[in-house]
Structure formats: structure tokens, C-alpha cells
Design a protein around this motif. Structure first.
Motif, PDB file in Angstrom:
ATOM      1  N   ALA A  97       0.827  -1.209   0.000  1.00 38.51           N
ATOM      2  CA  ALA A  97       0.000   0.000   0.000  1.00 38.51           C
ATOM      3  C   ALA A  97       0.862   1.259   0.000  1.00 38.51           C
ATOM      4  O   ALA A  97       0.558   2.241  -0.692  1.00 38.51           O
ATOM      5  N   THR A  98       1.952   1.241   0.766  1.00 38.77           N
ATOM      6  CA  THR A  98       2.833   2.411   0.841  1.00 38.77           C
ATOM      7  C   THR A  98       3.509   2.668  -0.498  1.00 38.77           C
ATOM      8  O   THR A  98       3.573   3.817  -0.967  1.00 38.77           O
ATOM      9  N   ALA A  99       4.004   1.630  -1.132  1.00 35.00           N
ATOM     10  CA  ALA A  99       4.659   1.786  -2.434  1.00 35.00           C
ATOM     11  C   ALA A  99       3.673   2.311  -3.481  1.00 35.00           C
ATOM     12  O   ALA A  99       4.002   3.215  -4.260  1.00 35.00           O
ATOM     13  N   ILE A 100       2.466   1.757  -3.501  1.00 32.07           N
ATOM     14  CA  ILE A 100       1.455   2.209  -4.460  1.00 32.07           C
ATOM     15  C   ILE A 100       1.118   3.676  -4.227  1.00 32.07           C
ATOM     16  O   ILE A 100       1.043   4.474  -5.170  1.00 32.07           O
ATOM     17  N   ALA A 101       0.916   4.047  -2.965  1.00 33.19           N
ATOM     18  CA  ALA A 101       0.548   5.425  -2.646  1.00 33.19           C
ATOM     19  C   ALA A 101       1.649   6.410  -3.022  1.00 33.19           C
ATOM     20  O   ALA A 101       1.371   7.510  -3.520  1.00 33.19           O
ATOM     21  N   ILE A 102       2.897   6.033  -2.791  1.00 30.31           N
ATOM     22  CA  ILE A 102       4.009   6.924  -3.147  1.00 30.31           C
ATOM     23  C   ILE A 102       4.081   7.101  -4.657  1.00 30.31           C
ATOM     24  O   ILE A 102       4.263   8.210  -5.172  1.00 30.31           O
ATOM     25  N   GLU A 103       3.930   6.008  -5.395  1.00 27.01           N
ATOM     26  CA  GLU A 103       3.990   6.091  -6.861  1.00 27.01           C
ATOM     27  C   GLU A 103       2.813   6.880  -7.434  1.00 27.01           C
ATOM     28  O   GLU A 103       2.959   7.635  -8.394  1.00 27.01           O
ATOM     29  N   LYS A 104       1.628   6.716  -6.854  1.00 26.77           N
ATOM     30  CA  LYS A 104       0.425   7.364  -7.379  1.00 26.77           C
ATOM     31  C   LYS A 104       0.329   8.834  -6.991  1.00 26.77           C
ATOM     32  O   LYS A 104      -0.077   9.676  -7.794  1.00 26.77           O
TER      33      LYS A 104
END
Length: 290
Positions: free
Chosen positions: A96-103
Motif C-alpha cells: 500500500a505504501t509503495a502504491i501510494a508513493i507512486e500514485k
């Protein structure tokens, strides 16, 4: 002659309004671009009880999903803030953290929610600011032969970030890996301590693992050897990903129970923690972002 004069006046008025409209559109476009350039603050909560109270405080909320993760996109005092439900556990939180940072390219991340106490001096409704966060599930066992049993208190830390080779090749891989909380987020959190009236707010070490520890002796072992104040199941994973992307990060956890001193579980702690984190965000926006 009069017709020519009227035509000239109409032309002048038309050009004037066109210029004014162009200036207004340009100003609106600049304001819109400036708003779009604002990096949001990201607030993480594992379960609905740990996220939805904060989401309800946002202005102009829009909901977005990605996989199993839910993002509540809104504003606090006019600034973009995103509340996300990560789901429980280290794997969910890391993804979730990786997705949120990328998005969303956040300016900062606060991972918050409930936790179990490790420090007998802390009580239900107390809040721990994660001066450090540590993975207490990353451990290496000693060698024991068949029939020799298990010795959990003899297990040693395993720092998976110490080496790209085998952990046994690097002596530093047997050190404890702590992730430091961001100084500006900590400063904002400490500045609004008095807004949390149900308990005290302290700095400490947040431990994270996919193991739910109920054995008091085991809890005390972590407290003595890792310095843990509380344990939960998400923070260290989020901290590790945030560090990889160089995003400021802080864990803020309230004690929902504490087996070391008989503190019984209270679900109301989740809402109280979100109320406090909301004040932290407003303080951070006023002193660091704006």
C-alpha cells in the motif's frame, strides 16, 4: 463618421473584455496548477476503525481504490490530505505504501492506529510517537538438532537491509535495524500533545511483526532487548518503503491494551488517536508545509 466612432468603441470594449478574461483564465490556471503541484499528506490506518474517523474529517472527499486498498482523497484546511486503509499486516502495508508513493507523491506519511503495550509504564489511551520503528519479526534462530526443542529467547535480530548477499556473510546483518521518525513530523506531534486529554503522549519505539504476541514473557523480552514501547503489525513495513523513496515518515500509535499491566482492550482508542493525528496534521501544515 458616427458609425465609425461607435465601431471603434465597440472594438475597444471587446478587446478590453478579452484581455480581462484572458488574465482571469491565466490566474485560474496558475491557481489550479499550484494546487495540483501540492504534495498531499498521507495518513495510513490498517482497519476501518483506524481510518474512517479521520476520513470523515476531510473536506471535499473523493474515494479511490487500487487493489484492496482504499484512498479517501480530501483536504484539511484547504491542503490535500489522503487517508488510506492499508489492511492489516506487513505485506499489505508495504504494498500500500509503495502504491501510494507512486500514485500520489506524498510530502509525508503518518502511519497510525492501535497497538498493544510493551512498556508497563504505559496505559490504555496513551500514545507513542515513533521516534524509532523496528521489525521485531525479522529474527534468526540458533542451531538446534532434532529433539533439542526451541529457544525463542536466544533468537537474534536479522537486518535484511544490511547486505545484498547471504545474511551470514555480513556481520552487520545481525544488528537491529531501526527506522528513525522524521524530525519535523515529530516536532509537530510534540507541539500538540496537550490536545490529547485521554492519556499521555510519549516518544518511544514502535515494534512491528506479523506475529500477534500474547505471551507476557515474550513481550517483556522484546521490551528489554529491542526497547519496544508497543507492538503492532504494520509500521516497520511502511517505514522501510518510505525510506526507500526518501519520504518523511512517522508512526503514531495508541495503546488499545497492555498485557504487561492488565490494561484491557478498548476500541475507542482508535478514534481518539485519529483525533490527535488530525491535530498533528494541522500543526505540520502550518509550520512546515505552508
Amino acid at each position: 463618421m458616427k458609425n465609425i466612432r461607435k465601431l471603434a468603441i465597440l472594438l475597444f470594449i471587446t478587446l478590453t473584455f478579452s484581455l480581462l478574461a484572458g488574465c482571469q483564465s491565466s490566474a485560474e490556471g496558475e491557481a489550479s496548477a499550484e494546487e495540483n503541484d501540492q504534495q498531499p499528506i498521507l495518513i495510513q490506518g490498517p482497519m476501518p476503525i483506524e481510518a474512517e474517523n479521520f476520513a470523515a474529517k476531510l473536506e471535499d472527499v473523493e474515494e479511490e481504490t487500487s487493489g484492496n486498498f482504499v484512498f479517501y482523497k480530501g483536504k484539511v484546511d484547504g491542503y490535500p490530505v489522503i487517508v488510506m486503509k492499508t489492511g492489516k499486516g506487513m505485506e499489505n502495508t508495504a504494498a500500500a505504501t509503495a502504491i501510494a508513493i507512486e500514485k500520489f507523491d506524498p510530502a509525508a506519511i503518518i502511519n497510525q492506529g492501535t497497538s498493544g503495550g510493551h512498556d508497563p509504564d504505559l496505559h490504555v489511551f496513551d500514545i507513542v510517537l515513533g521516534e524509532r520503528t523496528v521489525n521485531i519479526g525479522s529474527l534468526k534462530t540458533g542451531h538446534l538438532e532434532d529433539g533439542e526443542g526451541i529457544a525463542p529467547k536466544e533468537w537474534i535480530p536479522m537486518d535484511l537491509m544490511a547486505s545484498e548477499g547471504s545474511a551470514g556473510e555480513d556481520p552487520d546483518a545481525e544488528n537491529i535495524r531501526y527506522f528513525e521518525g522524521d524530525k519535523d513530523l515529530l516536532k509537530a506531534a510534540k507541539a500538540v500533545k496537550d490536545t490529547h486529554e485521554e492519556g499521555k503522549v510519549v516518544e518511544g519505539t514502535i515494534g512491528s511483526t506479523d506475529v500477534w504476541n500474547n505471551e507476557v514473557d515474550r513481550i517483556q523480552w522484546f521490551h528489554e532487548n529491542f526497547g519496544t514501547s508497543v507492538e503492532e503489525m504494520e509500521g516497520a513495513a511502511g517505514a522501510q518503503i518510505a525510506k526507500a523513496y526518501d519520504v518523511p515518515y512517522l508512526g503514531i500509535r495508541t495503546l488499545s491494551n497492555n498485557k504487561t499491566n492488565g490494561g484491557e482492550y478498548n476500541p475507542d482508542t482508535a478514534e481518539a488517536n485519529q483525533d490527535y493525528v488530525y491535530e498533528v496534521v494541522k500543526e505540520y501544515l502550518s509550520t512546515t508545509i505552508n
